[in-house]
Design a protein around this motif. Sequence first.
Motif, PDB file in Angstrom:
ATOM      1  N   THR A  30       1.372  -1.253   0.259  1.00  0.00           N
ATOM      2  CA  THR A  30       0.063  -0.162   0.186  1.00  0.00           C
ATOM      3  C   THR A  30       0.905   1.215   0.316  1.00  0.00           C
ATOM      4  N   ILE A  32       2.263   4.800   0.980  1.00  0.00           N
ATOM      5  CA  ILE A  32       2.283   5.253   2.391  1.00  0.00           C
ATOM      6  C   ILE A  32       1.777   6.774   2.204  1.00  0.00           C
ATOM      7  N   TYR A  36       3.364  11.342   5.511  1.00  0.00           N
ATOM      8  CA  TYR A  36       4.378  11.084   6.210  1.00  0.00           C
ATOM      9  C   TYR A  36       6.161  12.037   6.665  1.00  0.00           C
ATOM     10  N   LYS A 382       7.510  -4.611   5.016  1.00  0.00           N
ATOM     11  CA  LYS A 382       6.852  -3.122   5.233  1.00  0.00           C
ATOM     12  C   LYS A 382       7.313  -1.943   5.693  1.00  0.00           C
ATOM     13  N   TRP A 386       8.556   1.912   4.165  1.00  0.00           N
ATOM     14  CA  TRP A 386       8.400   3.168   4.442  1.00  0.00           C
ATOM     15  C   TRP A 386       9.836   3.832   4.615  1.00  0.00           C
ATOM     16  N   LEU A 459       5.150   5.408  13.074  1.00  0.00           N
ATOM     17  CA  LEU A 459       4.944   4.491  11.743  1.00  0.00           C
ATOM     18  C   LEU A 459       3.614   2.220  12.560  1.00  0.00           C
ATOM     19  N   GLN A 462       0.598   3.256  13.915  1.00  0.00           N
ATOM     20  CA  GLN A 462      -0.627   4.007  12.773  1.00  0.00           C
ATOM     21  C   GLN A 462      -1.114   2.629  11.792  1.00  0.00           C
ATOM     22  N   GLU A 463       0.494   1.878  11.364  1.00  0.00           N
ATOM     23  CA  GLU A 463      -0.156   1.226  10.016  1.00  0.00           C
ATOM     24  C   GLU A 463       0.196  -0.248  10.727  1.00  0.00           C
TER      25      GLU A 463
END
Lengths: 465, 465
Positions: A30, A32, A36, A382, A386, A459, A462-463
Motif C-alpha cells: 500500500t 504510504i 509521513y 513492510k 516506509w 509508523l 499507525q500502520e
Amino acid sequence: MKGKPVKHFSRFLFFVALSLATLSLTLGQTPIPSNYDSLAQAIVREALGSNHSYALLNDLVIKVGNRLSGSPANAKAVAWARNTMERLGFENVRLEPVMVPKWVRGNVEEAFILHPDGKQERLNIVALGGSIATPNKGITAGVVEVKSFEELRSLGAAAKGKVVFFNRPMDRTLMTTFAGYSGAVNQRGRGAVEAAYAGGVAAIVRSMTTRLDDVPHTGGMGYADTVAKVPTAAVSTVGAERLSALLKEGKNIRLQIKLSAQSFPDVESANVLGELRGTEKPEEVVVIGGHLDSWDKGQGAHDDGAGCVHAIEALRILKSLGLQPKRTIRAVMFANEENGLRGGTAYAAQERLGEKHIAAIESDAGGFAPRAFGVSEPAYEKVLAWASALRFVGIDRVQRGGGGADIGPLMRKGVPGLGLIPEGHRYFDYHHSDSDTIDKVNERELALGSAAMALMAWLVAQEGL
Amino acid sequence: MKGKPVKHFSRFLFFVALSLATLSLTLGQTPIPSNYDSLAQAIVREALGSNHSYALLNDLVIKVGNRLSGSPANAKAVAWARNTMERLGFENVRLEPVMVPKWVRGNVEEAFILHPDGKQERLNIVALGGSIATPNKGITAGVVEVKSFEELRSLGAAAKGKVVFFNRPMDRTLMTTFAGYSGAVNQRGRGAVEAAYAGGVAAIVRSMTTRLDDVPHTGGMGYADTVAKVPTAAVSTVGAERLSALLKEGKNIRLQIKLSAQSFPDVESANVLGELRGTEKPEEVVVIGGHLDSWDKGQGAHDDGAGCVHAIEALRILKSLGLQPKRTIRAVMFANEENGLRGGTAYAAQERLGEKHIAAIESDAGGFAPRAFGVSEPAYEKVLAWASALRFVGIDRVQRGGGGADIGPLMRKGVPGLGLIPEGHRYFDYHHSDSDTIDKVNERELALGSAAMALMAWLVAQEGL
C-alpha cells in the motif's frame, strides 16, 4: 570550506526517491501517505530545535552517572527514569520489579609486568564483569599469549600455571565495527573457562576496540561449572601491544595481577515503563526501549544512556507535536542488559492479559547519527516501504535481521524486532570503558537518533507491522 | 550493548539493491560490471587495514600545523605535499605557482564588556580573515544587536558610532548543518560593510556553529570600495549569548575591542599536483583534490587536512592494489581556498594543451564518515548507476548538485564536478577554530572518506563521465 553558501548541500534529491516509488509497486505495498514525509520533517525540527535529548542525557549522567545492576546508582537510575517519564506526562508510568545480579568491582584492580631485573611496569587493566577476585597478594605467574582457543589447546601443558593472554584484535578491516567485535569477543566471554581448562591461573584479554589507547574496556564473561574459576581482566590495547612485544622478544617476564571483585546475592531492580496510550487499539503495544543499566566505568553515555534517551524522547517528541497514536507506544527502560538480561527476560515472561505486542524497537548501538534500521524477517518488507519517510530522519538503509538484546526474549515469542543502527565507527572507542562519557556524544546526532525512533514508533503504531 | 555477537550487523542486504537494479534498466544505463563491488570492498580493506590516512594527517598537523595562505607554515605545507607525493611514488609531481593574499592576525585580539560600575568582562573573539586592525588603544563604543541587515537598516541613525553585533544563529533545526551555515554566514561575509553603511565603528558576529561553547570561529569577510573599512571579529556563541542577555536587560554596557591584524602584498604559493597516469587515455584527466591552506586556528584537521589526505590516499590505495587507471587521475592540493580561491582559479585558467578534464572531485566537508556524493547535473545519472559499488564504501546517497569551491572554476568551464559529503553534524563544532584538531578526527571515518574518493576516482577514470 569557506564562507560562500553551498547550495547543493541543502538539496534533498536522493537517488532512492524514484527507485523506491518503483519498488513499492513491485512489492505490492500500500503506498504510504505522503504526509509521513512531512511528519518526519516535523519530528526532526522538534528533535533538533528543542535539543531536549542532550539535556536529558546530561541530566542522567550528572545525577546518576554509571549504573551497574545491583548498585546504589542503579536504584537511583530507576527512580530517575520513573520521575522523568512522570514529569514529561507519560501515561501508566510504573515499575515492574526484577531481581538482578550484584557484582562489585571493589577498589583494587592492577597489573604489573615484572622484569627479571626487578623493574615493574604497570599495565592498565579492568576486571571483567563477573570475575572472581585474586588472593589479596595477587597472582604472579608467567604469561602465554594466544590468538585463539584452538591455539591455546594446541599448546598442551605449556599454559599450565600461567596467565593466559588472549590477544586476537578486532578485525579493523571490516566495514562494521560490530562485525569486528563479534569476531573477537569470544575471548572475553569464554577466555576464563578456556584458560582454566588449559591449566592457567588467570586470563587477560585484549580490550575490544580497534583503537590504540591506554583505556581498558570491561564487559561480560562467564564461568563453567565443570572447571575451576580463574580471575579475568581486560588490558588496554596499548598494554596488550607492549606485553606482546616483550613476549615476542623472548623476555623472561611475569605478570602480577590483583583484583578485588566480589559477587553478592541478587537484589531488586526494575524495568521502568511509560506510555502514550493508543486511541483506536490501545491493547496493541509497540515497545520502544533501551537498557538503563550500564557497566561501572565512564558514564554509560553511549551504552546505553543514549538508547534510554532515544526512547523517552521519542514519546516526548510525538506528544509535543500533539500526536495521539492508534496503538499504544510503550517506552521501556530495561534492567540488567549487561550482565544478565534479567530485565528483557522478565518483561517477555510477564503475563499481560488482553495485550498484544505488535513490535519491539531497540536502541542499543550508541548515540551517533542514525543510518539504518535492522528489521526481523516477517516485518522487513513492510518497513522497507516506509523508506521515503525514513530518509528524512537520516535512515538510508533498511537491513534484514534486527532487534537488540533486551527485546530478544520478546522476539523469540514471535514479536517483530527492530534495531536502530547509528554510524558505528566510534562506538568501540568508548564502549564499556572510562571513555564512555557525554562529551563523546554530539547533541545533533543524539537528537536525530531520537527522531528516528519517534518516526519508527509512530509508523508502526499507525500502520501495524 | 553487551558481549554477544550481533549477527545482523554484519549483513549487508540494503534496501537499495533491488530498486537500483530496476532503476538501471529504467534509465537505460549500461550495467556496471559486478567486480566494482569487489573492488570497493578491497579498497575498504586497504583503507581501514593500513590506517594510512590517519598517519598522513598526523604527519601534516605535527610537521606543519595550521597553514594560512602567505604564512611560513603554508610554504612548509607545499613542501610537505610535494615530498609526500614523491615519497609515495606518484608520477609528475610538481608545483604550479600561484600568488596568494597575505593577511596576518598579529598578537592582539581581545574584547571586554565594560559595565557601568567599572567591571570588565572578557569576551572570546577572533578577528575575521581580512579585517583591518583597530587603533592600538582599541575601539570603545556602545553596542547595537541585530539579527539581519534589514533590521540594521531599519534602525536608521541608532547604529551610528556603535559596534554592530550580528547575532542571528545558524538554524539548528535544519537536517544539514551546511544549510544552516548558508543561512547565517552573510553576517560574517558582509557584516563589516553593512555596519559601516549604518555608521557603525566595528562589526562583531556570532560564531558560525550550532554548538554553545566559548571558542570563537574565524572565516572570510569582505570590504567594499564604497564605504569605510571597520574592524570585524567573531565572538564565541557563549559570549554572544551573554552579550545578548545583557543588552536585553537594558544594561548600559560598552564594548572595548582590540585587533592587530594587517594585510601585506601577495606572496607566492603553489598548487601541488601528482598523478597516476592513464594507460589508455592519459590525456583525459580526473582531478581529485582538497585545499592545502587553512585558517590560522587549530590545526585545519577537518578543514581541509582531511580533504588533502583523502585525495593523496585515494591514489595511494589504488596504487597499492596494483591498479593502473585508463585515464589519468591527478591529485591536486589547491592553494588559498579560504581567503581568495586563487589556487582553484589559477588551476582552471592554466592552458593545458592536449589535455581534457573529464571530471573534478573535491573533498572539503570534513573527515567524517562518508554518506553521499553531490554530482553536477550532466553527470548525475551516470554516477547514480554506480550506486551498488558506492554503498560498499558507505555512500548511500547520490545527490544532484555537487562540487566544491576549488573546483568551481573548472566546473564553470564545463567540467563535471563531484563533492564528497561526509556526515556533517559535527563539522561546524570545529570549523575555522582552535577546536579543529586531529583528536576530532576518527581514524576509521577518515580512512573511509579516502576509500570513497578512491572508488569514485577509479570509476570515473575507467568509465568516463
